[in-house]
Design an enzyme around this catalytic site. Structure first.
Site, PDB file in Angstrom:
ATOM      1  CB  CYS A 119      -1.109   0.034   1.198  1.00 24.06           C
ATOM      2  SG  CYS A 119      -1.860   1.546   1.288  1.00 24.06           S
TER       3      CYS A 119
ATOM      4  CB  THR B 238     -10.318   1.447 -11.016  1.00 26.24           C
ATOM      5  OG1 THR B 238      -9.181   1.655 -10.374  1.00 26.24           O
ATOM      6  CG2 THR B 238     -10.544   2.800 -11.488  1.00 26.24           C
TER       7      THR B 238
ATOM      8  CE  LYS C 169      -3.239  -5.346  -4.271  1.00 27.81           C
ATOM      9  NZ  LYS C 169      -4.316  -5.011  -3.891  1.00 27.81           N
TER      10      LYS C 169
END
Lengths: 303, 255
Positions: free
Chosen positions: A129, A265, A164
């Site tokens: 992140c 998105t 991730k």
């Protein structure tokens, strides 16, 4: 009928379209549109050991072909997730992936312990992140960091573990290899690319956090390239994401080497995107006489 | 009808109200039936990644139509303004929490600034003659919706920054000497701050509509954060799209 089932790290998904973390929260808002079982799986909003307020607004800026966000891991904490969100989500007929972020290896390990005793199907280790100083990204940008945190969490994690990866690195193939060698069962990639927009009237960045993570169609080619790089380095399955918006993007991502895709998105513009992508995949497989979607994975041939 | 949904809505009527403010009425089917004053829609813009949040200006349940009045602020809204009657807009609606109107026999005041007026119209209509609108604009040529509030029966008082119409000054100054039981407001932040202070001084409830940059519009992405005061006074981030866009002034940190 073409088979859309995929198995990743021993977990069966009814189709390879997974909601990316941070884009559908814990699913409730999207369940107004359709049963959440249209998704093969849902990667939940990133959770931390303790509740986090997130970053001050503005948190969103649009960009050509994409958007920047600096939400900053606003979430109610792992206990709240297990108690309040997971029981409901568990009943929605889709695979549930818990995405976890932490300040320290101890945070990650404590969460992995708690979630191993819960009903989540899989844990996604968020070490990428870009929107918080301590959101794990410091672990995600060096090989030693990726290896260290993955190995530490592996000891506490009794669920399939997916790592991730951050795209904000020189060689993502090395990062993928580091995660694999430290015991990851799968890799998901890519998280957002760090970016900035400036308001030319005020001469300040649009985002209060100055920088944010870039997502959307703009990052798709970067993501495809990176998935391919990682695919050449590791044996474990890769879940590809980054600007996947259509069924053909999903096919492309899988041909690059992904076993499944995450979409994010696109959901903000078209909440019905997963329905369309699943239908499109089915049609593509049928038309091309491909029996199973798994046959697409890594199916590209380089020049 | 679902709580909200996506629908292709044909544009029935289009008008240009000022140099940069457009007025669309669309056939919205069940989206119109479910809409409440103060709620908003997320309208898709061809070629853009994100939808544009636009407040609901009027709701006609008999005709199943919604009216949107919006200002061209950037490329996205410029593209929207280029749509013509007969074409369809891709609309996600109705979204958020609107105004809580309460008893429409009370005397209430609506305070609007510029492009803040549209969401107030649907809320003012049920009050009719019990409502006063005080509205501020930059200049005479920027005035919008005056006739619509008057047609609803409201008393309308105007202010302009340059004095070209109504009183010279801002809308909040027009509130002096008026009696009312509640305030409904929408407009620029300095105006909202002044209105919230007046509400506090007079001890009347006040509801304000906010805007923020947003992505999903439904409460999933947590993009449109706003700092809120909880029941015990503690601070937390809520979200304009789901907890708002209309908030009680006591929830906010505007003053």
């Amino acid at each position: 009928m073409a088979n859309l089932n995929v198995t990743i790290a021993g977990v069966e998904f009814q189709n390879p379209v997974i909601a990316a973390s941070g884009t559908v929260g814990f699913g409730r808002e999207f369940s107004e549109f359709y049963p959440l079982s249209v998704f093969g799986g849902i990667s939940c909003k990133g959770i931390t050991l303790k509740e986090r307020p997130g970053n001050p607004p503005p948190r969103i800026a649009e960009t050509p072909g994409g958007m920047l966000n600096s939400v900053g891991l606003q979430n109610p904490g792992v206990e709240h997730f297990i108690k309040e969100d997971l029981p409901w989500l568990r009943q929605q007929g889709t695979v549930v992936i818990a995405n976890i972020a932490g300040n320290t290896p101890e945070d990650y390990c404590a969460m992995a312990e708690k979630l191993s005793d819960s009903s989540v199907d899989m844990i996604e280790l968020n070490i990428s992140c870009p929107n918080v100083k301590q959101g794990g990204v410091q672990f995600g940008t060096t090989c030693a960091g990726v290896e260290g945190i993955t190995a530490a969490v592996r000891k506490h994690c009794r669920k399939p573990l997916m790592v991730k990866l951050s795209p904000n690195v020189a060689d993502i193939g090395e990062m993928a290899a580091a995660a694999e060698s430290a015991g990851a069962d799968a890799i998901s990639m890519i998280n957002t690319l760090t970016g900035m927009r400036i308001d030319i009237k005020t001469r300040r960045p649009i985002l209060r956090n100055n920088t944010g993570g870039l997502s959307g169609p703009a990052v798709f080619p970067v993501a495809v390239r990176m998935v391919r790089q990682a695919y050449k380095r590791v044996k474990i399955p890769i879940v590809g994401m980054g600007g996947v918006s259509t069924w053909s993007d999903a096919v492309e991502m899988m041909l690059a080497g992904a076993s499944a895709v995450q979409i994010g998105t696109v959901l903000f513009r078209d909440p019905y995107a997963p329905v369309k992508i699943v239908e499109g995949l089915e049609q593509y497989l049928k038309e091309n006489k491909i029996a199973s979607v798994t046959e697409l994975t890594g199916g590209m041939e380089e020049w | 009808m679902k709580k909200y949904d996506v629908r292709s809505c044909t544009i029935l009527r289009k008008e240009k109200l000022t140099q940069d403010v457009y007025d669309f009425t669309v056939e919205a089917g069940p989206l119109a039936d479910a809409a409440q004053p103060g709620q908003f829609a997320q309208i898709a813009v061809p070629g853009k990644t994100l939808r544009r949040p636009i407040s609901v200006c009027e709701i006609d349940r008999a005709r199943h139509t919604l009216r949107f009045v919006f200002q061209v602020r950037g490329e996205g809204t410029r593209i929207l303004a280029g749509f013509e009657p007969g074409e369809a807009l891709d609309i996600l609606a109705p979204l958020g929490k609107g105004y809580d109107l309460g008893d429409t026999n009370r005397r209430v005041i609506f305070v609007g600034g510029g492009i803040g007026l549209p969401p107030l119209l649907a809320a003012a209509q049920p009050f009719g003659k019990n409502a006063i609108l005080v509205a501020g604009f930059r200049t005479k040529s920027a005035v919008i919706l005056k006739e619509d509030f008057e047609a609803a029966g409201c008393r309308v008082l105007l202010a302009t920054d340059d004095g070209s119409l109504g009183r010279r000054g801002n809308a909040a100054e027009l509130m002096q000497g008026l009696e009312f039981d509640e305030i409904f407001a929408c407009g620029p932040l300095p105006m909202l701050r002044a209105v919230c202070r007046i509400a506090e001084e007079r001890g009347v409830p006040c509801q304000v509509s906010l805007e923020e940059r947003m992505a999903c519009g439904i409460g999933a992405c947590l993009g449109c954060a706003v700092k809120l005061r909880g029941p015990d006074g503690e601070e937390h981030y809520g979200h304009v799209c789901k907890d708002g866009p209309v908030f009680r002034s006591t929830q906010l940190f505007l003053t």
